[in-house]
Design an enzyme around this catalytic site. Structure first.
Site, short mmCIF file in Angstrom:
data_model
loop_
_atom_site.label_atom_id
_atom_site.label_comp_id
_atom_site.label_asym_id
_atom_site.label_seq_id
_atom_site.Cartn_x
_atom_site.Cartn_y
_atom_site.Cartn_z
N CYS A 149 38.64 84.89 16.99
CA CYS A 149 38.35 86.18 16.27
C CYS A 149 37.55 85.99 15.19
O CYS A 149 38.60 85.55 14.34
CB CYS A 149 38.28 88.00 16.40
SG CYS A 149 37.71 88.95 15.39
N CYS B 69 31.29 89.61 11.47
CA CYS B 69 30.41 89.90 12.06
C CYS B 69 30.27 91.45 11.84
O CYS B 69 29.46 91.67 11.56
CB CYS B 69 30.43 89.55 13.32
SG CYS B 69 31.11 88.00 14.13
N THR C 115 39.41 94.58 11.86
CA THR C 115 39.32 92.80 11.83
C THR C 115 39.64 92.38 10.98
O THR C 115 38.41 93.17 9.87
CB THR C 115 38.43 93.49 12.91
OG1 THR C 115 38.37 93.61 14.74
CG2 THR C 115 38.03 91.59 12.97
N GLU D 219 44.35 91.96 12.65
CA GLU D 219 44.10 93.78 12.84
C GLU D 219 44.89 94.37 11.68
O GLU D 219 45.78 93.94 11.71
CB GLU D 219 43.97 94.13 14.17
CG GLU D 219 42.65 93.09 14.99
CD GLU D 219 41.37 93.92 15.51
OE1 GLU D 219 41.66 94.97 14.97
OE2 GLU D 219 40.50 92.53 15.65
N HIS E 138 27.53 96.10 16.88
CA HIS E 138 28.32 94.85 17.48
C HIS E 138 28.49 94.92 18.73
O HIS E 138 29.22 94.16 19.19
CB HIS E 138 29.69 96.09 16.58
CG HIS E 138 30.98 94.95 16.41
ND1 HIS E 138 31.01 93.68 15.23
CD2 HIS E 138 32.29 94.67 16.91
CE1 HIS E 138 31.47 92.93 15.84
NE2 HIS E 138 33.00 93.72 16.32
N TYR F 61 29.18 90.97 20.29
CA TYR F 61 30.03 90.60 22.07
C TYR F 61 29.81 89.17 22.51
O TYR F 61 30.41 88.36 23.38
CB TYR F 61 30.91 91.99 22.35
CG TYR F 61 32.06 92.23 21.25
CD1 TYR F 61 32.03 92.28 20.49
CD2 TYR F 61 32.87 92.84 22.68
CE1 TYR F 61 33.15 92.73 18.94
CE2 TYR F 61 34.31 93.37 21.24
CZ TYR F 61 34.29 92.92 20.01
OH TYR F 61 35.20 93.44 19.05
N CYS G 48 30.22 86.15 20.26
CA CYS G 48 31.07 85.74 20.19
C CYS G 48 32.75 85.17 21.16
O CYS G 48 32.82 84.39 21.78
CB CYS G 48 32.09 86.24 18.97
SG CYS G 48 33.08 87.73 19.76
N GLU H 164 40.39 92.48 23.21
CA GLU H 164 39.42 92.97 22.30
C GLU H 164 37.69 93.56 23.42
O GLU H 164 37.24 93.92 22.40
CB GLU H 164 39.36 91.99 20.90
CG GLU H 164 38.62 93.14 20.44
CD GLU H 164 38.26 91.69 19.34
OE1 GLU H 164 37.82 90.51 19.85
OE2 GLU H 164 38.40 92.45 17.95
FE1 SF4 Z 1 35.37 89.31 16.14
FE2 SF4 Z 1 33.45 89.05 18.38
FE3 SF4 Z 1 33.69 91.51 16.30
FE4 SF4 Z 1 32.99 88.97 14.89
S1 SF4 Z 1 31.87 89.87 16.52
S2 SF4 Z 1 34.48 90.45 14.42
S3 SF4 Z 1 34.29 87.57 16.46
S4 SF4 Z 1 34.94 90.12 17.88
FE FE Z 2 35.63 93.34 17.23
#
Ligand code: SF4
Ligand code: FE
Length: 487
Positions: free
Chosen positions: A100, A104, A191, A257, A292, A296, A299, A447
């Protein structure tokens, strides 16, 4: 300075006197701490890649406000093309870090707060949008990493914020002053917060009029007085202290985190983006969560790419790559991973403009994206473990492997196909272990389930956005049903 280098980023974080605790002690030098450094390296990658000409189009954007080239992580999406590039950028970073990369959250908070503050001002005559824009320009100009803090600790889940036995279980205003407000509370599993320059705080749920003091959104720097962080434990975290690069599986990158406590933190008026307008708390939550959930689809797909690659390498080293069931498992993993990507791209392509002018994803498709992310990575991990074999969790440590007496024995008995060293075989298995069970669970498996909202949160949104009445009308029209209201 519109773009920082990775090195400048690291040094800028080093200069912030944050209050960070881990294993019961204050961490005096988090930047060089072996447990924390890999997570910092992941964020650094968002700066390093932005410097590379081949990634400029994905990693950067031109700010419409200033005409300057800025990092995409500080950008306000101005088109569906921007939304798609965001997902592609996140996939790239997932591929480069297998972790991660944390930045983001702030980008998603930026875009949610941008459009929501505009709409609050329109309705209530407030000046939150101007406040936010000033903050945004400051972050763009300095190329800052901003964390987005939403999840309160929530106490008794059956009670609203003001009904909690302890009022601090949801972050709230405890004092109103002419120059700002004072807040108390805590945000759970934040995070990347220890690797950020600033944090945007948002409410965590839709609220009623009695929750006025809880409907608060603002931004403060990470060294604000009264703000401190307690780092969450990760499985195998102390392996990083042992100095074995092999045993950790992913030596360079990770995620982090922390429970973030706001103990009477002062927020000046010009940094407030919502203050008591309870009817807008739900909008802010919905938009942030939507962005968000789209994230996902980028990422986790990038990390999935690394895992699929690792499983394929393990199969080769095991001498099993030609077996038809192995080939089929790799196809299945790819199918699942690309399905997630399809969802990320689809909710971006179907995005639309908000009243403020920025672009938001299609909320239904973003929630479907994240709902799939709560399932498919588990199946991808299961297949990776199947291909890897049990040695993934029973292999001896690097210290044994380097031992004069034990090393040759391990080397002899754990060898796979000829032409591949035992060390390389162990390395790829440790990477799979890391992604499946180890510290990367923060960035991948667990996650995927709970990050950006646990599965039920998406199901509520799917129910709300799914427009069942429209579907029923379609069915009745096809079946030529005419309902008689007098019956
Ligand atoms: Fe982490 Fe994915 Fe959230 Fe970005 S979108 S902060 S990489 S979990
Ligand atoms: Fe996350």
């Amino acid at each position: 300075m519109a773009l920082m280098t990775g090195e400048q980023y690291i040094e800028s974080i080093r200069k912030i006197p944050m209050q960070i605790y881990m294993f019961g002690k204050k961490v005096e030098n988090p930047v060089d701490d072996p447990i924390l450094r890999p997570a910092l390296n992941s964020v650094r990658m968002t700066y390093d890649l932005a410097q590379m000409p081949e990634y400029q189009d994905l990693m950067t954007a031109i700010s419409p406000e200033t005409g300057e080239r800025i990092n995409r992580f500080t950008h306000i999406h101005r088109s569906t093309d921007d939304l798609r590039k965001k997902v592609k950028m996140q996939r790239l970073l997932g591929q480069k870090t297998a972790a991660c990369f944390q930045r983001c959250v702030g980008m998603d908070a930026f875009n949610a707060v941008y459009s929501t503050t505009y709409e609050i001002d329109q309705k209530c005559g407030t000046h939150y949008h101007e406040n936010f824009k000033k903050f945004m320009l400051y972050c763009q100009e300095k190329d800052l990493t901003v964390d987005g803090a939403m999840t309160d600790t929530k106490g008794d889940r059956s009670k609203t914020p003001h009904e909690q036995a302890d009022p601090d279980l949801f972050l709230h205003v405890v004092e109103r002053r002419p120059d700002g407000v004072v807040v108390c509370g805590a945000k759970a599993h934040q995070t990347g917060i220890i690797n950020s320059h600033e944090v945007i705080v948002m409410p965590t749920i839709a609220m009623g009029p009695e929750d006025k003091d809880y409907a608060i959104s603002f931004a403060v720097p990470l060294d604000s007085e009264g703000l401190y962080m307690i780092v969450g434990r990760q499985s195998c975290d102390t392996r990083k202290r042992e100095g074995s690069e092999m045993d950790v599986g992913n030596a360079e990158f990770g995620g982090v985190e922390a429970l973030t406590v706001f103990d009477h933190v002062f927020v000046p008026n010009e940094r407030i983006f919502l203050n008591g307008e309870t009817e807008f708390a739900g909008m802010l939550v919905e938009r942030f969560a939507g962005y968000h959930r789209q994230s996902y689809g980028g990422c986790k797909v990038g990390v999935g790419d690394v895992l699929i690659g690792a499983a394929a390498v393990a199969a080769e080293y095991n001498g099993a790559s030609k077996a038809s069931h192995i080939k089929d498992k790799l196809i299945e993993m790819t199918h699942l991973n690309e399905t997630l990507y399809c969802c990320g791209i689809a909710c971006s392509a179907e995005g639309h403009q908000t009243a403020s002018g920025n672009y938001i994803i299609d909320l239904l498709l973003a929630n479907v994206c994240k709902q799939n992310v709560t399932r498919f990575p588990y199946e991808i991990v299961r297949l990776a473990e199947d291909i890897a074999g049990g040695l993934m969790v029973t292999a001896p440590s690097e210290a044994d492997f380097r031992d004069a007496k034990l090393g040759p024995v391990i080397d002899k008995y754990l060898k796979g196909v000829s032409g591949v060293s035992t060390e390389n075989r162990l390395r790829i298995l440790r990477l799979i272990e890391n992604l499946a069970l180890g510290t990367a669970a923060v960035g991948y498996r667990t996650e995927s389930l709970h990050g950006a909202g646990s599965p039920q949160a998406q199901r509520i949104m799917i129910a709300r956005q799914g427009n069942l009445e429209h579907k029923k009308a379609l069915a009745k029209a096809i079946a030529r049903i005419k309902e008689d209201s007098s019956l």
